[in-house]
Design a protein around this motif. Structure first.
Motif, short mmCIF file in Angstrom:
data_model
loop_
_atom_site.label_atom_id
_atom_site.label_comp_id
_atom_site.label_asym_id
_atom_site.label_seq_id
_atom_site.Cartn_x
_atom_site.Cartn_y
_atom_site.Cartn_z
N THR A 13 0.84 -1.20 0.00
CA THR A 13 0.00 0.00 0.00
C THR A 13 0.87 1.25 0.00
O THR A 13 0.63 2.20 -0.76
CB THR A 13 -0.94 0.00 1.22
N ALA A 14 1.89 1.27 0.85
CA ALA A 14 2.81 2.42 0.88
C ALA A 14 3.53 2.58 -0.45
O ALA A 14 3.73 3.71 -0.93
CB ALA A 14 3.82 2.25 2.01
N LEU A 15 3.90 1.47 -1.07
CA LEU A 15 4.56 1.51 -2.38
C LEU A 15 3.64 2.13 -3.42
O LEU A 15 4.07 2.96 -4.24
CB LEU A 15 4.95 0.09 -2.78
N ASN A 16 2.36 1.78 -3.38
CA ASN A 16 1.40 2.34 -4.33
C ASN A 16 1.14 3.82 -4.07
O ASN A 16 0.98 4.60 -5.01
CB ASN A 16 0.10 1.55 -4.29
N VAL A 17 1.10 4.20 -2.82
CA VAL A 17 0.93 5.62 -2.50
C VAL A 17 2.14 6.41 -2.99
O VAL A 17 2.00 7.48 -3.59
CB VAL A 17 0.70 5.82 -0.98
N ALA A 18 3.33 5.88 -2.77
CA ALA A 18 4.55 6.54 -3.27
C ALA A 18 4.52 6.65 -4.78
O ALA A 18 4.88 7.69 -5.35
CB ALA A 18 5.79 5.78 -2.80
N ALA A 19 4.09 5.59 -5.43
CA ALA A 19 4.01 5.61 -6.90
C ALA A 19 3.00 6.65 -7.36
O ALA A 19 3.24 7.39 -8.32
CB ALA A 19 3.64 4.23 -7.44
N PHE A 21 2.04 9.41 -5.97
CA PHE A 21 2.52 10.78 -5.82
C PHE A 21 3.81 11.05 -6.59
O PHE A 21 4.13 12.21 -6.86
CB PHE A 21 2.70 11.12 -4.34
N SER A 22 4.55 10.02 -6.94
CA SER A 22 5.82 10.21 -7.64
C SER A 22 5.67 10.22 -9.15
O SER A 22 6.43 10.88 -9.84
CB SER A 22 6.80 9.11 -7.26
N LEU A 23 4.73 9.45 -9.66
CA LEU A 23 4.56 9.33 -11.10
C LEU A 23 3.44 10.25 -11.55
O LEU A 23 2.28 10.00 -11.27
CB LEU A 23 4.24 7.87 -11.47
N GLU A 24 3.82 11.31 -12.22
CA GLU A 24 2.83 12.27 -12.68
C GLU A 24 2.26 11.80 -14.01
O GLU A 24 2.81 12.09 -15.07
CB GLU A 24 3.46 13.65 -12.81
N THR A 25 1.18 11.10 -13.94
CA THR A 25 0.55 10.57 -15.14
C THR A 25 -0.63 11.47 -15.51
O THR A 25 -1.54 11.67 -14.71
CB THR A 25 0.05 9.14 -14.90
N ASP A 91 4.67 6.13 -16.12
CA ASP A 91 3.23 5.89 -16.21
C ASP A 91 2.77 5.03 -15.05
O ASP A 91 3.26 3.92 -14.85
CB ASP A 91 2.95 5.19 -17.55
N ILE A 92 1.82 5.53 -14.28
CA ILE A 92 1.27 4.78 -13.15
C ILE A 92 0.57 3.52 -13.65
O ILE A 92 0.57 2.48 -12.97
CB ILE A 92 0.34 5.66 -12.29
N ALA A 93 0.00 3.57 -14.85
CA ALA A 93 -0.67 2.39 -15.40
C ALA A 93 0.33 1.27 -15.69
O ALA A 93 0.03 0.09 -15.49
CB ALA A 93 -1.44 2.76 -16.66
N ASP A 94 1.52 1.64 -16.15
CA ASP A 94 2.56 0.62 -16.37
C ASP A 94 2.90 -0.08 -15.05
O ASP A 94 3.04 -1.30 -15.00
CB ASP A 94 3.83 1.25 -16.95
#
Length: 130
Positions: A13-19, A21-25, A91-94
């Motif tokens: 969950t923390a990894l997804n939250v970081a992703a 906010f980090s990946l501007e898609t 890309d967050i989708a990737d």
């Protein structure tokens, strides 16, 4: 066992939250038309294959859950590195499809590990039965 699963859920969950906010898609990349492109299937298949190979090969030394988390981290690192390349986009989708590939590979590796772990008929001693 429950504690490990709870911590794994917290970590992913923390990894997804970081992703997130980090990946501007851009919003246009989060459409259904963008999600069904061949690029996403390639991400899914690549991480499926990596997980399906890593768990039986390395599962003797590292638990399958840890291997899955390592592969999830690798997916995020790849996407973050693409953010620094002007010709690529992060890309967050990737990353989401990387996660689907890891999850499917992990599920597929469970019966594979059981099958590979069984003694072959040539390995069984007919007198002792093992």
């Amino acid at each position: 066992m429950r504690t490990r699963i709870a911590w794994a859920v917290v970590y992913v969950t923390a990894l997804n939250v970081a992703a997130w906010f980090s990946l501007e898609t851009p919003a246009e990349l989060l459409t259904w038309a963008h999600m069904v492109q061949a690029d996403k299937v390639e991400h899914l298949l690549a991480f499926f294959a990596a997980t399906l190979l890593a768990i039986p090969l390395l599962g003797r030394w590292v638990s399958p859950g840890i291997l899955a988390i390592i592969l999830l981290n690798a997916g995020l690192v790849v996407e973050l590195m693409q953010a620094f390349d002007p010709g690529r986009n992060a890309d967050i989708a990737d990353f989401a499809f990387d996660q689907f590939g890891v999850a499917l590979g992990w599920l597929a590796a469970i019966p594979l590990r059981r099958w590979l772990g069984r003694p072959r008929s040539a390995d069984v001693d007919p007198v002792r039965g093992s």
